[in-house]
Write a protein that holds these residues in place. Sequence first.
Motif, mmCIF file in Angstrom:
data_model
loop_
_atom_site.group_PDB
_atom_site.id
_atom_site.type_symbol
_atom_site.label_atom_id
_atom_site.label_comp_id
_atom_site.label_asym_id
_atom_site.label_seq_id
_atom_site.Cartn_x
_atom_site.Cartn_y
_atom_site.Cartn_z
ATOM 1 N N ASN A 229 17.522 -15.184 46.398
ATOM 2 C CA ASN A 229 16.083 -15.157 46.082
ATOM 3 C C ASN A 229 15.771 -16.124 44.942
ATOM 4 O O ASN A 229 14.774 -16.856 44.984
ATOM 5 N N LEU A 230 16.625 -16.146 43.939
ATOM 6 C CA LEU A 230 16.407 -17.058 42.808
ATOM 7 C C LEU A 230 16.545 -18.513 43.272
ATOM 8 O O LEU A 230 15.798 -19.392 42.834
ATOM 9 N N CYS A 231 17.505 -18.762 44.179
ATOM 10 C CA CYS A 231 17.687 -20.118 44.713
ATOM 11 C C CYS A 231 16.408 -20.587 45.393
ATOM 12 O O CYS A 231 15.971 -21.736 45.223
ATOM 13 N N GLU A 232 15.803 -19.688 46.192
ATOM 14 C CA GLU A 232 14.556 -20.059 46.882
ATOM 15 C C GLU A 232 13.468 -20.425 45.884
ATOM 16 O O GLU A 232 12.710 -21.367 46.072
ATOM 17 N N LEU A 233 13.413 -19.670 44.785
ATOM 18 C CA LEU A 233 12.387 -19.934 43.766
ATOM 19 C C LEU A 233 12.516 -21.329 43.171
ATOM 20 O O LEU A 233 11.527 -21.997 42.904
ATOM 21 N N VAL A 234 13.790 -21.745 42.954
ATOM 22 C CA VAL A 234 13.991 -23.016 42.247
ATOM 23 C C VAL A 234 14.382 -24.174 43.171
ATOM 24 O O VAL A 234 14.588 -25.295 42.714
ATOM 25 N N GLY A 235 14.507 -23.885 44.492
ATOM 26 C CA GLY A 235 14.858 -24.953 45.441
ATOM 27 C C GLY A 235 16.352 -25.245 45.502
ATOM 28 O O GLY A 235 16.752 -26.309 45.981
ATOM 29 N N ALA A 236 17.195 -24.302 45.067
ATOM 30 C CA ALA A 236 18.658 -24.509 45.176
ATOM 31 C C ALA A 236 19.143 -23.973 46.528
ATOM 32 O O ALA A 236 18.435 -23.217 47.205
ATOM 33 N N ASP A 237 20.364 -24.390 46.925
ATOM 34 C CA ASP A 237 20.924 -23.973 48.210
ATOM 35 C C ASP A 237 21.996 -22.907 47.944
ATOM 36 O O ASP A 237 23.058 -23.196 47.391
ATOM 37 N N VAL A 238 21.709 -21.685 48.384
ATOM 38 C CA VAL A 238 22.616 -20.573 48.073
ATOM 39 C C VAL A 238 24.009 -20.785 48.671
ATOM 40 O O VAL A 238 25.010 -20.326 48.109
ATOM 41 N N ASN A 239 24.087 -21.503 49.806
ATOM 42 C CA ASN A 239 25.414 -21.723 50.398
ATOM 43 C C ASN A 239 26.276 -22.626 49.528
ATOM 44 O O ASN A 239 27.490 -22.432 49.427
ATOM 45 N N MET A 240 25.636 -23.590 48.888
ATOM 46 C CA MET A 240 26.391 -24.446 47.972
ATOM 47 C C MET A 240 26.787 -23.646 46.726
ATOM 48 O O MET A 240 27.896 -23.797 46.206
ATOM 49 N N VAL A 241 25.870 -22.794 46.272
ATOM 50 C CA VAL A 241 26.175 -21.960 45.092
ATOM 51 C C VAL A 241 27.358 -21.038 45.413
ATOM 52 O O VAL A 241 28.280 -20.858 44.615
ATOM 53 N N ARG A 242 27.355 -20.473 46.639
ATOM 54 C CA ARG A 242 28.468 -19.590 47.053
ATOM 55 C C ARG A 242 29.785 -20.360 47.009
ATOM 56 O O ARG A 242 30.779 -19.874 46.469
ATOM 57 N N LYS A 243 29.781 -21.572 47.583
ATOM 58 C CA LYS A 243 31.022 -22.375 47.566
ATOM 59 C C LYS A 243 31.421 -22.672 46.129
ATOM 60 O O LYS A 243 32.593 -22.614 45.772
ATOM 61 N N GLY A 244 30.424 -22.992 45.329
ATOM 62 C CA GLY A 244 30.702 -23.332 43.932
ATOM 63 C C GLY A 244 31.319 -22.190 43.156
ATOM 64 O O GLY A 244 32.325 -22.366 42.461
ATOM 65 N N ILE A 245 30.755 -20.981 43.319
ATOM 66 C CA ILE A 245 31.321 -19.874 42.519
ATOM 67 C C ILE A 245 32.545 -19.261 43.207
ATOM 68 O O ILE A 245 33.470 -18.802 42.557
ATOM 69 N N GLY A 246 32.547 -19.286 44.566
ATOM 70 C CA GLY A 246 33.658 -18.666 45.295
ATOM 71 C C GLY A 246 34.970 -19.398 45.076
ATOM 72 O O GLY A 246 36.046 -18.823 45.215
ATOM 73 N N SER A 247 34.888 -20.695 44.724
ATOM 74 C CA SER A 247 36.132 -21.448 44.508
ATOM 75 C C SER A 247 36.738 -21.150 43.133
ATOM 76 O O SER A 247 37.868 -21.554 42.852
#
Length: 283
Positions: A229-247
Amino acid sequence: MKIAIVGTGYVGLVSGTCFAEMGVDVTCVDIDINKIENLTKGFIPIYEPGLEDLVLRNVKAERLHFTTKLTEVLDSVQMVFSAVGTPSDEDGSADLKYVLEVARTIGQNMKEYVLLVTKSTVPVGTALLIRQTIQKELDKRKVSIDFDVASNPEFLKEGDAIKDFMSPDRVVVGVESEKAKELITKLYRAFLLNNFRVIFMDILSAEMTKYAANAMLATRISFMNDIANLCELVGADVNMVRKGIGSNQRIGGKFLYAGCGYGGSCFPKDVKAFKSHFRTKLL
Ligand SMILES: NC(=O)c1ccc[n+]([C@@H]2O[C@H](COP(=O)([O-])OP(=O)(O)OC[C@H]3O[C@@H](n4cnc5c(N)ncnc54)[C@H](O)[C@@H]3O)[C@@H](O)[C@H]2O)c1
């Protein structure tokens, strides 16, 4: 070694069949006559990859039996697993009527030592209630018979249940006596030989571990949905965020997919029960 498993639902049937596959003599008990009749005829009530073959093989080898009456097998086993349902009550708490009914039946009928191991997901402190329920029935009968209670919560996933049971990340066991520990060690001997982790602890911690594990996984899913939801607010891509934190090895990639939230037969029920239990405890 001979054991009984009470409740031949998802958990009871899978656990009973897998224990039989490990060479244990298992009787699966259920009050649902249709279910037991069908199982006796070789009809499996659930679809779980690999389960049908395993049931048929172990029935043929006479290591797996089915009955509607716990009293028929109670005298011939030292260990009874309880895998009955713990559905949500109206206020979200876990309804323990099936769990306590099994304890009452054991207290009313046992003639020799029994270890009652709870596999169902139950609130912290349930083993004590089970102990008191059995003792009350023994007192009514004016007999003194030694018994133990233990906790062995189940972590299998539907769809992967056989693999999860036979090659577990860990087996959690809560015990309060050496005798109970010895019996469970004997039962899980094959797991110990294969170096699977069997983690012994006190019963309260074992009961807590199951709810804490499900609450943690549910939290990760909900957390990721909030991040989406926060990603949508700021225009970020949650799938990239998932990859970023999941690694990040401290976080890991599992249970981080944003989506429609959590569901299934356990998470909603267990999260509600966990909340309800501690809401009443903390007020
Ligand atoms: N399904 C899962 O993936 C899963 C995973 C881990 C833990 N659990 C937990 O394990 C427990 C059992 O779950 P399930 O999905 O196997 O439930 P289920 O509803 O499929 O099966 C429960 C069975 O117990 C039987 N039963 C009830 N009272 C009985 C009695 N007095 N004597 C004999 N049989 C009786 C019912 O007829 C039913 O067949 C629950 O506490 C659940 O939260 C489930």
